[in-house]
Scaffold this motif. Structure first.
Motif, PDB file in Angstrom:
ATOM      1  N   HIS A  81      21.914  -9.448  -0.445  1.00  0.00           N
ATOM      2  CA  HIS A  81      21.829 -10.492  -1.468  1.00  0.00           C
ATOM      3  C   HIS A  81      20.577 -11.337  -1.254  1.00  0.00           C
ATOM      4  CE1 HIS A  81      25.947  -9.714  -2.835  1.00  0.00           C
ATOM      5  NE2 HIS A  81      26.255  -9.576  -1.547  1.00  0.00           N
ATOM      6  N   GLU A  82      19.932 -11.707  -2.359  1.00  0.00           N
ATOM      7  CA  GLU A  82      18.696 -12.490  -2.265  1.00  0.00           C
ATOM      8  C   GLU A  82      19.013 -13.981  -2.191  1.00  0.00           C
ATOM      9  OE1 GLU A  82      14.488 -11.946  -4.362  1.00  0.00           O
ATOM     10  OE2 GLU A  82      15.892 -12.980  -5.687  1.00  0.00           O
TER      11      GLU A  82
ATOM     12  N   THR B 110      11.918 -16.139  -0.725  1.00  0.00           N
ATOM     13  CA  THR B 110      13.274 -15.599  -0.648  1.00  0.00           C
ATOM     14  C   THR B 110      13.439 -14.709   0.580  1.00  0.00           C
ATOM     15  OG1 THR B 110      12.693 -13.666  -2.002  1.00  0.00           O
ATOM     16  CG2 THR B 110      13.517 -15.612  -3.167  1.00  0.00           C
ATOM     17  N   TYR B 111      14.672 -14.446   0.962  1.00  0.00           N
ATOM     18  CA  TYR B 111      14.995 -13.491   2.010  1.00  0.00           C
ATOM     19  C   TYR B 111      16.351 -12.854   1.678  1.00  0.00           C
ATOM     20  CZ  TYR B 111      17.944 -17.230   3.960  1.00  0.00           C
ATOM     21  OH  TYR B 111      18.874 -18.207   4.132  1.00  0.00           O
ATOM     22  N   THR B 112      16.648 -11.767   2.345  1.00  0.00           N
ATOM     23  CA  THR B 112      17.855 -10.995   2.018  1.00  0.00           C
ATOM     24  C   THR B 112      18.939 -11.213   3.066  1.00  0.00           C
ATOM     25  OG1 THR B 112      16.517  -9.303   0.932  1.00  0.00           O
ATOM     26  CG2 THR B 112      18.754  -8.696   1.532  1.00  0.00           C
TER      27      THR B 112
END
Length: 396
Positions: free
Chosen positions: A104-105, A98-100
């Motif tokens: 928000h993810e 995941t990344y932001t």
């Protein structure tokens, strides 16, 4: 087995393996194999092992793709790779990362992984001697042909990688190998995991009788026939095939829905069956085929696919196993496997790390990989030992 890893020629360059975050686990296993092999052969072939940087504690190159608050990223290589023979491993199907984006993810999609691959290639900046991309699941491989006004994403991606300086591409069980026509002047290898499937299948069910009287190989559609024929030829089995009748008047989830599966083949009654395909996506098609095979009085059903995507979860396979439709599901570890999948009693993982290590080690010496691309002799040797009862599966 050290002699298998002794080569007559020196490496084309110091070996560097870039295992992107999506492929860390598999890359670590590949690196461990090569480290051990080169330690074993150090005294056997001094002419090649004296090459600078030949024997190392690790061939992994440290890289990173940090992101800004907007979700944009950059590729960073944290050590010199000048003159190195670079192999970049990427799993475009690893959705666990995941990344932001603005707080928000987001889960990484194949597009994100492909973009990170390009960032690392750009960071190499022409300094390496050679770049080979190892992409087990070929990015956009299911969009390999045009049937209306639509994009040809896989062909475009291959051409883009070549234009960025990639010398060769290695993939596994490409959905349609003819996509390599997009880059006819460059090396493109699609590797079949038939040997690993046979080992995983026979070790998971040692009571199987691999002969035409007791077993049969099934292709779930016409597109999978080539791999099914090769698998069946190795085991000396008959082949059956389903073809899909689709409703071409509508599109559901990006594809024409299947109306029915029609079977072409001999009597299945009492036979163990191996269904062979390149991938399990939602799993609906595979379970439909298994249901039809059971209606034709097939015995145990084993599913072998290179990529286990399981896009709609595992419950339908849990139900299929509980209902007696499927005995085992075998897929490779070439793409991300969830902990839940690995814990399933009906699931068998075919480890491909040693195979990839063999390909990398051989190519680094500029030697032929034909014996690995066509493992007929290895398969026959393994089957001879199996039929003679010389294999011990107690530890499996």
């Amino acid at each position: 087995m050290a002699s298998e890893h002794v080569y007559e020629s020196a490496p084309v360059g110091e070996l560097g393996i870039i295992s992107l975050e999506s492929c860390k686990s598999l890359g670590n296993k590949v690196n461990d194999y090569i480290v051990n092999w080169r330690r074993e052969t150090e005294k056997e072939a001094p002419a090649t092992t004296n090459y600078p940087g030949y024997e190392k504690d690790s061939y992994l190159v440290e890289t990173q793709c940090p992101r800004f608050g907007t979700g944009e990223a950059k590729g960073v290589i944290k050590q010199t790779i000048r003159g190195d023979d670079i192999y970049i491993m990427v799993d475009v199907c690893n959705y666990s990362l995941t990344y932001t984006v603005c707080g928000h993810e987001n889960h990484m999609s194949p597009d994100d992984h492909y973009a990170d691959l390009k960032r690392i290639i750009a960071a190499i900046n022409g300094k390496s001697k050679r770049i080979t991309v190892i992409m087990p699941f070929l990015y956009e491989s299911r969009q390999h042909r045009r049937s209306m006004r639509e994009s040809l994403d896989c062909a475009m991606a291959l051409q883009e990688l070549i234009s960025m300086g990639v010398d060769s591409i290695i993939t596994f069980d490409a959905h349609d190998p003819r996509v390599q026509n997009a880059i006819p002047r460059n090396s493109f290898e699609t590797v079949m995991p038939t040997y690993q499937f046979i080992k995983a299948l026979l070790s998971s069910a040692p009571d199987l009788k691999p002969d035409a009287e007791h077993m049969m190989v099934i292709s779930p559609d016409e597109g999978a026939m080539n791999r099914a024929v090769y698998f069946a030829t190795m085991l000396g089995l008959d082949v059956g095939m389903f073809y899909k009748r689709r409703d071409y008047t509508q599109i559901v989830n990006g594809r024409n829905p299947i109306v029915a599966h029609e079977f072409l083949g001999s009597d299945l009654e009492g036979k163990d069956v191996v269904i062979l395909d390149d991938m399990i996506s939602s799993g609906d098609s595979m379970i439909d085929v298994a249901t039809d095979l059971k209606k034709r009085k097939a015995n145990r059903i084993f599913v072998c696919t290179t990529f286990g995507l399981f896009t709609n979860g595992l419950k339908k396979f849990d139900d299929a196993v509980e209902a007696g439709l499927i005995e085992k599901v075998i897929t490779t570890n070439l793409i991300y496997q969830t902990p839940e999948l690995l814990e399933r009693p009906w699931y068998v993982s075919a480890d491909m790390s040693k195979y990839i290590a063999l390909l990398i080690d051989t190519l680094n010496h500029d030697a032929s990989i034909s014996k690995y691309l066509s493992p007929t002799d290895r398969i026959h040797s393994y089957l001879a030992k199996f039929r003679a009862g010389e294999l011990d599966f107690q530890k499996k």
